[in-house]
Write a protein that holds these residues in place. Sequence first.
Motif, PDB file in Angstrom:
ATOM      1  N   UNK B 584       0.809  -1.142  -0.002  1.00 31.00           N
ATOM      2  CA  UNK B 584      -0.082  -0.113   0.014  1.00 31.00           C
ATOM      3  C   UNK B 584       0.816   1.223  -0.025  1.00 31.00           C
ATOM      4  N   UNK B 585       2.091   1.049   0.998  1.00 30.26           N
ATOM      5  CA  UNK B 585       2.826   2.352   0.846  1.00 30.26           C
ATOM      6  C   UNK B 585       3.344   2.652  -0.536  1.00 30.26           C
ATOM      7  N   UNK B 586       3.991   1.561  -0.822  1.00 31.57           N
ATOM      8  CA  UNK B 586       4.754   1.641  -1.957  1.00 31.57           C
ATOM      9  C   UNK B 586       3.880   2.343  -3.252  1.00 31.57           C
ATOM     10  N   UNK B 587       2.519   1.693  -3.218  1.00 26.77           N
ATOM     11  CA  UNK B 587       1.670   2.088  -4.370  1.00 26.77           C
ATOM     12  C   UNK B 587       1.367   3.511  -4.394  1.00 26.77           C
ATOM     13  N   UNK B 588       1.104   4.337  -3.117  1.00 27.39           N
ATOM     14  CA  UNK B 588       0.750   5.531  -3.024  1.00 27.39           C
ATOM     15  C   UNK B 588       1.997   6.433  -3.302  1.00 27.39           C
ATOM     16  N   UNK B 589       3.244   5.964  -2.737  1.00 24.75           N
ATOM     17  CA  UNK B 589       4.637   6.733  -3.236  1.00 24.75           C
ATOM     18  C   UNK B 589       4.509   6.657  -4.626  1.00 24.75           C
ATOM     19  N   UNK B 590       4.561   5.727  -5.223  1.00 25.70           N
ATOM     20  CA  UNK B 590       4.851   5.631  -6.820  1.00 25.70           C
ATOM     21  C   UNK B 590       3.641   6.369  -7.371  1.00 25.70           C
ATOM     22  N   UNK B 621      -6.835  -5.658  -4.867  1.00 27.53           N
ATOM     23  CA  UNK B 621      -7.768  -4.698  -5.701  1.00 27.53           C
ATOM     24  C   UNK B 621      -8.758  -5.366  -6.819  1.00 27.53           C
ATOM     25  N   UNK B 622      -8.590  -6.703  -6.797  1.00 30.20           N
ATOM     26  CA  UNK B 622      -9.279  -7.402  -8.015  1.00 30.20           C
ATOM     27  C   UNK B 622      -8.886  -6.938  -9.339  1.00 30.20           C
ATOM     28  N   UNK B 623      -7.525  -6.857  -9.407  1.00 28.51           N
ATOM     29  CA  UNK B 623      -7.140  -6.535 -10.884  1.00 28.51           C
ATOM     30  C   UNK B 623      -6.441  -8.059 -11.688  1.00 28.51           C
ATOM     31  N   UNK B 624      -6.927  -8.406 -12.432  1.00 26.26           N
ATOM     32  CA  UNK B 624      -6.592  -9.553 -12.900  1.00 26.26           C
ATOM     33  C   UNK B 624      -5.121  -9.687 -13.834  1.00 26.26           C
ATOM     34  N   UNK B 625      -4.487 -10.643 -13.710  1.00 22.15           N
ATOM     35  CA  UNK B 625      -3.162 -10.792 -14.779  1.00 22.15           C
ATOM     36  C   UNK B 625      -2.019 -10.312 -14.335  1.00 22.15           C
ATOM     37  N   UNK B 648      -7.184   4.122  -2.493  1.00 21.74           N
ATOM     38  CA  UNK B 648      -5.770   3.501  -1.988  1.00 21.74           C
ATOM     39  C   UNK B 648      -5.799   3.067  -0.731  1.00 21.74           C
ATOM     40  N   UNK B 649      -5.192   1.725  -0.685  1.00 22.65           N
ATOM     41  CA  UNK B 649      -5.252   1.086   0.718  1.00 22.65           C
ATOM     42  C   UNK B 649      -4.601   1.961   1.663  1.00 22.65           C
ATOM     43  N   UNK B 650      -3.619   2.597   1.629  1.00 21.77           N
ATOM     44  CA  UNK B 650      -2.722   3.264   2.320  1.00 21.77           C
ATOM     45  C   UNK B 650      -3.720   4.004   3.210  1.00 21.77           C
ATOM     46  N   UNK B 651      -4.368   4.970   2.576  1.00 23.23           N
ATOM     47  CA  UNK B 651      -5.117   5.957   3.148  1.00 23.23           C
ATOM     48  C   UNK B 651      -6.455   5.057   4.131  1.00 23.23           C
ATOM     49  N   UNK B 733     -11.536  -2.606   6.399  1.00 18.58           N
ATOM     50  CA  UNK B 733     -10.328  -1.950   7.030  1.00 18.58           C
ATOM     51  C   UNK B 733      -8.943  -1.998   6.385  1.00 18.58           C
ATOM     52  N   UNK B 734      -8.771  -2.932   5.161  1.00 21.21           N
ATOM     53  CA  UNK B 734      -7.706  -3.134   4.650  1.00 21.21           C
ATOM     54  C   UNK B 734      -7.870  -2.545   3.166  1.00 21.21           C
ATOM     55  N   UNK B 735      -8.658  -1.929   2.841  1.00 23.45           N
ATOM     56  CA  UNK B 735      -8.859  -1.193   1.536  1.00 23.45           C
ATOM     57  C   UNK B 735      -9.650  -2.275   0.358  1.00 23.45           C
ATOM     58  N   UNK B 736     -10.218  -3.342   0.893  1.00 23.12           N
ATOM     59  CA  UNK B 736     -10.920  -4.297   0.001  1.00 23.12           C
ATOM     60  C   UNK B 736     -12.275  -3.677  -0.328  1.00 23.12           C
ATOM     61  N   UNK B 737     -12.738  -4.163  -1.656  1.00 26.91           N
ATOM     62  CA  UNK B 737     -14.111  -3.537  -1.856  1.00 26.91           C
ATOM     63  C   UNK B 737     -14.958  -4.568  -1.289  1.00 26.91           C
ATOM     64  N   UNK B 738     -16.099  -4.035  -0.733  1.00 28.71           N
ATOM     65  CA  UNK B 738     -17.076  -4.968  -0.208  1.00 28.71           C
ATOM     66  C   UNK B 738     -18.661  -4.407  -0.267  1.00 28.71           C
ATOM     67  N   UNK B 739     -19.407  -5.568  -0.585  1.00 27.39           N
ATOM     68  CA  UNK B 739     -20.809  -4.864  -0.544  1.00 27.39           C
ATOM     69  C   UNK B 739     -21.776  -5.185   0.689  1.00 27.39           C
TER      70      UNK B 739
END
Lengths: 446, 833
Positions: B584-590, B621-625, B648-651, B733-739
């Motif tokens: 998460x941290x790396x994602x937001x940094x990048x 995040x549910x992104x395939x491949x 984003x998960x970090x937030x 809580x960990x940024x996953x999408x839920x319904x």
Amino acid sequence: MSFLTTKSLPRRTVLRGLGATLALPFLDAMLPAFSVRGRAAAKPAHRFQTFYVPNGMAMEHWLPKGEGTAFELSPILEPLAPYRNQMLVLSGLKANWNYIHAGASGSFLTGTARGGRNETEIVADVSMDQLLARHFATETQVASLELSMDAPANAGACTGNLSCVYTHTLSWRSPTQPLPMEWNPRVVFERLFGDSGSTDRNAREARLRQHKSILDSVSAKLAGLKSDLGPDDRVKVDEYAEAIRDVERRIQKAEQQADLELPTVEQPQGAPPVFEDHLDLMFDLQLLAFQSDLTRVISFMISKEQSARPYPQIGVPEAHHPLSHHNDIPELIAHMSKINRYHTELFSKYLARLRATPDGDGSLLDHTTILYGSGISNSTRHSGDNLPILVMGGGAGTLKGGRHLAFTDKPTMANLLVTLMDKMAVPVERIGGSTGKLPLDTLSGV
Amino acid sequence: MPVAGHGARRPSWRAQAARATIFALLIGGGVASLSGGQTSPASPQAVLDQYCITCHNQKLRTAGMMLDAVDVTRPAANAEVWERVIAKLRAGSMPPPGRPRPDAATYHAVAGWLETEIDRAWIANPNPGRISAVHRLNRTEYGNAVRDLFALDPLSFDVKSLLPGDETADGSFDNFADALSISTAHLERYLSVARQVTRLAIGLPPSSPRVETFEIPLHVVQDERQSEDLPFGSRGGLAIHHDFPVEGEYLIKVRLQRQYQDYIKGMGWPQQLDVRLDGKLLKRFTVGGGAHGRPAASSYAGDGEPGFAGDDSWEKYMQIGGDAGLEVRVPVGAGPHLVGVSFVRELWAPEGLPQPLQRGRVITDDQVYMGYASVGSVQIGGPYRDDARLKGSRYTEGARHNDANNTPSRRAIFVCRPKLAADETACASKILSRLARLAYRRPVTNGDVQTLLEFFTSRRNDGGSFDTAIQFALERMLVDPDFLLRVHRPGADHLTDLEVASRLSFFLWSSIPDDDLLSLAERGQLTKPAVLDEQVRRMLADPRATDALVTDFAAQWLNLRRVSEVVVDPERYPNYDLSLMQAFQRETELFVGSTIREDRSVVDLLNADYTFVNERLARQYGIPGIYGSRFRRVSLPNHDQRGGLLAQGALLATTSYPDRTSPVLRGKWLLNNIFGLPIPPPPPGVDMNLNVRPGAPPTSIRERLAEHRKNPSCNSCHSAIDPLGFALENFDVIGGWRSIDESGKPVDARGTTTSGVEINGLTGLRALLLGRPDQFPRTVTEKLLAYALGRPLEYTDRPAVRKIVRDAAAHEYRWSSLILGIVESPTFLGRRN
């Protein structure tokens, strides 16, 4: 000069930096040889330690039944049974400043009646341990140690719009200068032994000389800088100069104590990830510091106030602080009390080590006064009445343990602090909002 | 005329109450435009009289604001008061819910008018605000300064960890001058660090062999290739960039990870552990599969209860023997090198019935005997002298400057070498004055050089070599107030060129000015507009700018420094591990870094359709491949669920509790950091526990927060906070999408803002932010400006912010437009005396 109009600006109280971490010289010597030679068999020094636990207490499981000498140990106090005769349980004390979590730790050793009003206002009062430190600064190399198991933050608001500083430390050097609490064993080691690269005396002395010459030169530069600035702006420079004087005093002290034989200890690499390992190391260092008389004053927080530490190792995976807001539900109170009891168990282990360490004609525990407790009683309400407080140890003969003293006239914590200063033979008129002393010796007629 | 007869114009209480009731009903339904039937534009005075002065007058003094005592036709005369009003109007938070409110157009008109008037006065006579006379370098800046002075490899040498922390909570930055003091603890550290850093840079051997320990946090999952610096086909482990002070023999020692009961993990089968130096394999060990004797009882993670432990030999292997002897002694040249410790990747799938995962304790307890072994820590110790081999040759001090000991930092420092003793002072003088100029960020004086030479000479006379004497002088330099402090001596109402150079380089690089910048400042050229513009662009193009702005500015603004501290309940979130948090941290940094490097509009931070993921994160995040541990840029297929900071998960993780989401934490964070509408904290004594009573059926968060809506004193702030937080309820809580939320019911992500706008979910939140195109850029500007100035913003800075944002609109609010706007603003270049 036009810059003098800066007087019209609101001058913010200076926030002191917290959180000291630093690499230490690494020793590859490896042995805990705890023998303090070369000390005259004079009267052993009286040490003072604070052992703070955060987030209040499950008071139902803390308060002992009965008063005076005939009191029953409660479940939380039960691990301290072997030390009963060197234990004073105090009840009925009030916190001087009862404001969520900031007041709890902020007034525990300061007795301050108030703190800041917003995030950047940092004000309390001089803490008891620092009053002692000032006194002992002439006798020990390290005036005092402030230790915690948690790394501190130093800015931003942590509790009720007030700065995080209040919950991260117990010790205040002045009404506006909180002191950082060391959490990294490496740093504590260096504070005790310097950065000369070894505990070898010659190396240490050479290093001291170098430091002195550097500091002298910097002092001269600072004086020049100061004269360039307006009076309002000299505060920081003054701080720098004061810090230099402080270090120079330490150097002088170290030089005078050159013949102190220091046990060789392997320097810790850092903070171990497992709580109990980290705690053990911190206990090691505290024992070492007391034993070798490098300091006589230690303030220790087993976790910062408002701690969110979970304790899965005892079956409590919930964060401490949210759990402490149990809303008076008995099951949750009992669950939280496991943490309280765990703390007293760990404390009991520390006491065991103090008792097992010879000191003069007795043990280290005999010659130490330890203040154990929290600045909050009923955790769910952040209650400041009837604080959970223990005074442990022999106090170098000044404490008569084995009693539960229940005060009914609601004296404040600060009165206890003044009383303890008396016991340490460093009397003061007042600490924070104190109104007098506590009759520790005469209450309950024993 | 000031002060219209407010008594005469106030409607009767009954009428007001009626209006308020109708209003309150309609507010709930989301219709905002009801204001007693008026829709024609009213003058600011009329609006104030109708909606504000009923409470904020000299008699009632509500919130200390007496709007009948100030002249709304001349707002610049009382800018402090009117800025507070503007803030409330822009937030739509006043009048409070339940009271009559004007329509959105009126809000906009009045706020706009006040802003225009104040800005006009400010532009004619700018008030740059104060500047601290003395501003200490924080530890990030110290570390970067030292890195730049001595050309130290930033990956190998972490000065920051050696200094007292300047950590912060959200809201402020750790470079605020007032918060940076110098305590004794600081000074002791500076003395010690100065010595270490200079000894390392010069390449002096440490006085005794040192052991550095590098740990892998317990909850990082070591199933995959851990880093770009480890070979393909490796699993787990650690890549360490380490600066070896001198050539010598070093010991690399590996310790494996233990689980909760102190058994080494994964010892049930043999695995291969590699130790590499600069990519070259030094040694390959076999670990695991060597236990003999009866193992512990069936629950491998035994409790230590009597009767459950295994045979002594088995126990010993599991606790000590398994990673005994994992060490390599190797000669290493001075300078930065890469040490890699990793396992050879062997995919392993268990046969037979799957074991249930054990719960209720720390995650490591789930690691079974036959799982993967993991690296716990790597120690690098040395240099150890091998006197027989090294006698009289390259290890001696005099021969330090031959090739084997020539590191980048030595080359940077020793710009000359004295051939004869007589040349020494001149050479030392050259070396020291060059470095002092950069360190003190100004032309050096004779006094400076003399002072440093004194230290050089004293060490030289004490028997030190030329190199150690230079080291001692540099040690003195790094403790000098001119290095540690940025001083702004009282003087004119604008900063000198040298002061601007420092302010600029600490803003964009979190470091000292480089030679070019310093030279321009020395010649008095820097503050010429064309030159300043060019320099800012040059500095932004330097990779240091992206690094500093991401890891220093953005990391604080977006709470990234707290990501690794996030505590998550592993029972509810079995997906949680530290590798995910680090990702998460790396994602937001990048992500933030990409917007800066490509000079995108800051609005892209909210609205982008791409991000950076590795396999672990893509799964979340549910992104395939997406396969492998390397981070790469991806287009997001599901823009309604992902895209931009808000998803984003970090937030999302740093604004949750361990076991549930918190619309309040999220709403508050959004208000403070995205909307730029800070909210005060709750009053003391409020019970904030929302935990469900044991045995009671789980209720949704919305129900548990019902008190916020019922209680008017709560509602005044929570009507602003909660709807924003509810909009993000689709993220757990960990940024996953839920319904489905924690109570088992479908997620209800609807909310109504204080201005009556209905929003639903992430898309609604984004639309709300993008609906006012200058709102988010204004927040970013405020954060950047506070960071650049090193102090919190005051009312006198608001006009500056508004001007910067207005000017940036023409450039689509790109980062460069905001940054240039800041640098060219009188607030940055000037000072109030």
